[in-house]
Scaffold this motif. Sequence first.
Motif, PDB file in Angstrom:
ATOM      1  N   ALA A 198       0.821  -1.220   0.000  1.00 56.31           N
ATOM      2  CA  ALA A 198       0.000   0.000   0.000  1.00 56.31           C
ATOM      3  C   ALA A 198       0.849   1.261   0.000  1.00 56.31           C
ATOM      4  O   ALA A 198       0.596   2.213   0.740  1.00 56.31           O
ATOM      5  N   VAL A 199       1.872   1.271  -0.852  1.00 54.68           N
ATOM      6  CA  VAL A 199       2.734   2.444  -0.989  1.00 54.68           C
ATOM      7  C   VAL A 199       2.069   3.430  -1.945  1.00 54.68           C
ATOM      8  O   VAL A 199       1.720   3.073  -3.063  1.00 54.68           O
ATOM      9  N   PRO A 200       1.869   4.696  -1.543  1.00 53.29           N
ATOM     10  CA  PRO A 200       1.270   5.685  -2.439  1.00 53.29           C
ATOM     11  C   PRO A 200       2.093   5.848  -3.715  1.00 53.29           C
ATOM     12  O   PRO A 200       3.325   5.781  -3.665  1.00 53.29           O
ATOM     13  N   PRO A 201       1.438   6.025  -4.853  1.00 54.89           N
ATOM     14  CA  PRO A 201      -0.009   6.211  -5.050  1.00 54.89           C
ATOM     15  C   PRO A 201      -0.771   4.901  -5.272  1.00 54.89           C
ATOM     16  O   PRO A 201      -1.896   4.915  -5.761  1.00 54.89           O
ATOM     17  N   LEU A 202      -0.155   3.765  -4.909  1.00 57.28           N
ATOM     18  CA  LEU A 202      -0.755   2.445  -5.141  1.00 57.28           C
ATOM     19  C   LEU A 202      -1.424   1.911  -3.883  1.00 57.28           C
ATOM     20  O   LEU A 202      -1.548   0.708  -3.699  1.00 57.28           O
ATOM     21  N   HIS A 203      -1.904   2.790  -3.026  1.00 58.25           N
ATOM     22  CA  HIS A 203      -2.324   2.419  -1.675  1.00 58.25           C
ATOM     23  C   HIS A 203      -3.833   2.426  -1.444  1.00 58.25           C
ATOM     24  O   HIS A 203      -4.309   1.836  -0.477  1.00 58.25           O
ATOM     25  N   ALA A 204      -4.590   3.097  -2.289  1.00 57.39           N
ATOM     26  CA  ALA A 204      -5.974   3.441  -1.942  1.00 57.39           C
ATOM     27  C   ALA A 204      -6.889   2.228  -1.862  1.00 57.39           C
ATOM     28  O   ALA A 204      -7.985   2.321  -1.301  1.00 57.39           O
ATOM     29  N   TRP A 205      -6.454   1.086  -2.405  1.00 53.89           N
ATOM     30  CA  TRP A 205      -7.267  -0.129  -2.276  1.00 53.89           C
ATOM     31  C   TRP A 205      -7.504  -0.467  -0.801  1.00 53.89           C
ATOM     32  O   TRP A 205      -8.543  -1.024  -0.441  1.00 53.89           O
ATOM     33  N   LEU A 206      -6.535  -0.135   0.052  1.00 60.11           N
ATOM     34  CA  LEU A 206      -6.630  -0.506   1.467  1.00 60.11           C
ATOM     35  C   LEU A 206      -7.710   0.300   2.177  1.00 60.11           C
ATOM     36  O   LEU A 206      -8.622  -0.266   2.791  1.00 60.11           O
ATOM     37  N   SER A 207      -7.624   1.620   2.081  1.00 63.04           N
ATOM     38  CA  SER A 207      -8.612   2.472   2.757  1.00 63.04           C
ATOM     39  C   SER A 207      -9.976   2.384   2.086  1.00 63.04           C
ATOM     40  O   SER A 207     -10.997   2.737   2.691  1.00 63.04           O
ATOM     41  N   ASP A 208     -10.022   1.904   0.859  1.00 64.54           N
ATOM     42  CA  ASP A 208     -11.288   1.699   0.152  1.00 64.54           C
ATOM     43  C   ASP A 208     -11.981   0.429   0.618  1.00 64.54           C
ATOM     44  O   ASP A 208     -13.191   0.420   0.886  1.00 64.54           O
ATOM     45  N   ALA A 209     -11.222  -0.658   0.780  1.00 65.37           N
ATOM     46  CA  ALA A 209     -11.820  -1.975   1.015  1.00 65.37           C
ATOM     47  C   ALA A 209     -11.962  -2.343   2.491  1.00 65.37           C
ATOM     48  O   ALA A 209     -12.977  -2.923   2.897  1.00 65.37           O
ATOM     49  N   TYR A 210     -10.954  -2.040   3.312  1.00 69.26           N
ATOM     50  CA  TYR A 210     -10.980  -2.524   4.685  1.00 69.26           C
ATOM     51  C   TYR A 210     -12.190  -2.033   5.488  1.00 69.26           C
ATOM     52  O   TYR A 210     -12.786  -2.804   6.252  1.00 69.26           O
TER      53      TYR A 210
END
Length: 563
Positions: A198-210
């Motif tokens: 989840a290193v930016p800018p490849l991180h938003a899946w985490l805050s989107d899904a969890y």
Amino acid sequence: MQSGWWLHPSIFLILGALVIPFLKGTVQQGYRVALALAFIFIVFQTQAGVYGQFSVAGLEFVTGRADKLSLAFAYVFSLITLIATIYSLHVKDNIQHVSALIYAAAATGVAFAGDLLTLYVFWEMMMLASVWLIWRRNTPTAYTAGYRYLLVHAVSGVMLLAGIVLQYGETGSMAFEQMQATGTAFYLILIGFLINAAVPPLHAWLSDAYPESTITGAIFLSALTTKTAVYTLIRGFPGTEFLIWMGVVMALWGVVYAVLANDIRRLLAYHIISQVGYMVAGVGMGTAIALNGATAHAFTHILYKSVLFMGAGAVIHMTGKSKLTELGGIYKYMPLTFVLYMIGAASISAFPLFSGFVSKTMVVEAAAVDKLAWVWLLLSMASAGTFLHTGLKLPYFTFLSKDAGLRPAEAPWNMLLAMGIAAFFCIFIGVYPAWLYSFMPAPVEYNAYSAGHLFWELQLLLFTGLGFFLMLKHLGGERKLSVDTDWVYRKLAPIVVFGISDVVRQSWRGFITAMQKRLGNIWQSMGQTYGSNGPIGQTWSIGLTTVWVVFFVALYGLYILLF
């Protein structure tokens, strides 16, 4: 070191998980706890060595490589499997239970993988198992978030597989060791790992899904995916310098977005990104103290973050509310949940005598030892932000602020027991860090409780707390949406894709219309020439036809005579 026969903990847990649907009630609950305990036993009994080594068509495979680094991660993965299993005892959802245990088994398989192909198999198994912990919440937002999660991790898997193929082509080896920055394979494999970290800018899946996952599934999610990525970075990319600044960006990015979060699990999700940033920065530094710090912080983070997510999950389970603007004043009705949550909050905030203090400060100290002044300063700032939001803002507006009129009962006993076990480790490690340090990949020569560390950390916490109460009226949750990088594929990409589709569709329709018009004109012209009213289509008289026939026969005869 070559070792003998070994029962792979991941295979044991996967096979054991497949039995769960055939059991019911208390028998199933007891079986799940016993399975998790047996999993812990097998992991902790594993000795350092190489297991499951074989070759196929010239390819060397090592399905089990146990050393200090892999065992440290396997230990904490097995502990959190038991804790999360106890936390979910009240849940009657076989798909969720089986998926969660296969997910934990796959993460452990990654930690023990000695070759890249074995790692890839377990990597993909993690993706396929973990997505069900989102979908099983059975809400429209959970389904869409799960599909986006699946898409992002599929990209990670493709990058990883492409890198593995190129790596074998370049080196002729499938061994998973420290990568050499000599070709495309290095960067493809690194990108695959960074997506899962989840290193930016490849991180938003985490805050989107969890935040959209099931209440119990979130405990597994918060513990496993990013930490397996941290493990692979420590194993394969220590000393990759740009990871230092990527880690610093993560630490600050997560804190900034946590300021804007209103959903309690989304706030905690952003702090996963922030805390993993310390680990990634430690990997980038690459020194013994930094790698020990990254490993130790991954270990403690799994435990204290589980306390925080379990506390938030208990609040959602008992109140049906998840937003700071909808909560408040419930500490009187959920006092045990509140106290246990605060143990996790003290740990993530790096309070002395709690686990986060003995691990996070090691990474910050590594920056100081390397004379990376800006890294030291920015990581210290991120630590203050963590205390501000996870240690103060979330518990205050959830449990202590103005009464929202909610009257929940205390969380179920199994939830409290699970939180209690994890909270115990948060305190035990903080009081006796030598136990944690004994698992580290290199000997630890670090004293977290030096006067300098204590003075600096207490000073940081004191002034952060003072700032919180001075700015209290500005720090509450707000009913707003925060735009993150997932906007690119959630909003922009559909607009672009559908826009291009519309352009293509309109262009195709214009082309077809033009062709139809052109063909119609040709048909009309042919009709005018060859039709019944055209000059060629008109009926000739018999005499004129006879003249033309005689003329062509004469020409043919002349051709025969001359040639």
